[in-house]
Write an enzyme that holds these catalytic residues in place. Structure first.
Site: not given
Length: 482
Positions: A72, A148, A172
């Protein structure tokens, strides 16, 4: 060469075993992953960069030797790989070195093949950044994959890779695990390294780890990367044995509490309630003592403190990167909600941040006392099934900072307690809605008790296996893509 249909039937450890047995090679695995990326990502929009040239894994004995892996674009970073953080403001950052956790992922044998989407600066429970557009949930492209770490979750659920990096400052990892039918563990604070760039990011609430499809991958990867790095703010006791070994042992009869009541008072959908009830029945069948109970803390104080921690962190990140990039925050550079959070964060005083830390202490003491009476807590991961894309508005004109914070945690009221208290928690894919959307169940453990958490997770995986459903969906996605 392994076919794409065969590839998705294996978790990370399974693929590494094929390599060690001589049935495939790291190069072949990367080629299969690349083929799936090129075929599936145009519809998913989960992967931002695909790295055709990777650093080859060095140790054939490593647990995940040769397994394709994605990271990520937030907090963790890799040398020479762009890290945009989902924002126009931060485009063009190319770190010169690996973070400590990235180096450990490499030593675990994982082969970095690309990067995944995050919402702007990671402050959203869905992944729909203005800059790159929304990520689509592989179970239903009209719905959110969560956030996220939504890009990583979507890439795993579609079958591109079996494991991908993510982080968790309010849910997240667990939110996208719930939305995409995956295993998502937020380890105990300081269990995984965040250096050298951060000590305890987001006032200690931000934790680094990964998403995956199986409990055994989760345990083995935690074994590979856990432990303090030099100069870390804290060091946790090691488990009595490797997690990969512990999950093969029965945890004994545990005292398990459960609740379906949202701590914020928000409505919890029936499908999320039923997911917990189903899990409670499984736990009772496994011999555990199960009672309805929940930690008690003042949600309004908790939300105010969380708001201060998040907005001050957003402000600090923006102020740190703007001198490097020669840009200034404004409507062209930041989404409306992010800009509001930045502007609010810039008004905060040291006394207000200290007050927020005092709330952390109050909540942690109350929740800590709860875990002297119970070994585990079971809750819904989310208050609803995955929302449709466009439901939440990080870039909604006129939104205030507090309005955005409230919107985030009304959707995910069960997850942020574990970030403030530092407790380990994971989401398991134990339920699906009637229309086939994943609905996760959250398990929370006592401080530093990932061992117990993972043991029960493995029990539940054995009692209610989800692997076949994951594989069937991945094969369907391939077939639909033509």
């Amino acid at each position: 060469m392994l076919s794409t249909q065969e590839y998705v039937r294996y978790d990370g450890l399974g693929l590494a075993e094929l390599v060690r047995n001589g049935d495939t090679t790291p190069t072949e695995l990367s080629q299969v992953a690349s083929a799936l990326y090129r075929r599936l990502n145009p519809a998913l929009n989960a992967v931002l960069q695909w790295l055709d040239t990777q650093v080859p894994p060095r140790d054939p004995a490593a647990a995940f030797y040769g397994v394709p892996f994605l990271i990520k674009e937030l907090v963790l970073h890799a040398a020479g790989v762009r890290c945009d953080m989902g924002s126009s403001l931060t485009q063009g950052i190319v770190p010169e070195a690996d973070t400590e956790l990235m180096a450990r992922f490499r030593r675990a044998g994982l082969c970095l093949t690309g990067t995944t989407q995050t919402p702007e600066l990671g402050y959203s429970p869905t992944t729909e950044p203005r800059l790159f557009g929304p990520v689509h949930n592989p179970w239903n492209p009209e719905h959110s994959p969560g956030g996220s770490s939504g890009g990583s979750a979507a890439a795993i659920a579609a079958g591109i890779v079996p494991v991908a990096h993510g982080n968790d400052g309010g849910g997240s990892l667990r939110i996208p695990a719930s939305c995409c039918g995956l295993v998502g563990l937020k380890p105990t604070r300081d269990r995984t390294p965040t250096g050298p760039d951060y000590a305890d990011p987001l006032s200690g609430m931000g934790i680094e780890f990964a998403l995956m499809r199986s409990v055994r991958d989760c345990a083995a990867l935690l074994d590979a990367v856990a432990g303090a790095d030099p100069g870390a703010p804290g060091e946790l006791p090691a488990p009595p044995a490797p997690y990969a070994e512990l999950i093969r042992r029965a945890p004994g009869r545990l005292r398990v509490a459960w609740t379906t009541r949202s701590p914020s008072g928000s409505t919890v959908e029936d499908v999320c309630v039923e997911a917990v009830h189903q899990t409670v029945r499984l736990l009772e069948d496994l011999g555990h003592t199960v009672v309805e109970d929940a930690p008690i803390y003042d949600w309004d104080l908790f939300l105010q403190a969380t708001h201060i921690h998040w907005t001050s962190f957003v402000a600090s990140v923006v102020e740190a990167v703007t001198p490097m990039l020669g840009r200034r925050p404004g409507p062209a550079m930041l989404e409306a909600g992010t800009l509001a959070c930045y502007e609010h964060g810039m008004t905060l005083t040291a006394n207000q941040l200290q007050w927020a830390f005092s709330v952390n202490n109050i909540v942690s003491r109350s929740v800590g006392a709860f875990f002297t009476r119970h070994d585990l807590l079971v809750t819904p991961t989310l208050a609803t099934r995955p929302v449709r894309l466009g439901t939440m508005g990080q870039d909604r004109e006129g939104i205030s900072a507090m309005e955005w914070t409230k919107e985030v945690f009304d959707y995910a009221p069960f997850t942020p307690m574990c970030n403030m208290t530092g407790l380990p928690a994971l989401s398991l894919p134990l339920h699906w809605s009637v229309e086939g959307l994943p609905v996760g169940v959250q398990l929370v453990g006592g401080f530093a008790r990932e061992d117990r958490l993972l043991q029960v997770a493995r029990e539940l995986e054995d009692a209610s296996p989800w692997h076949a459903r994951q594989v069937a969906q991945m094969l369907k996605i391939q077939a639909d893509a033509g």
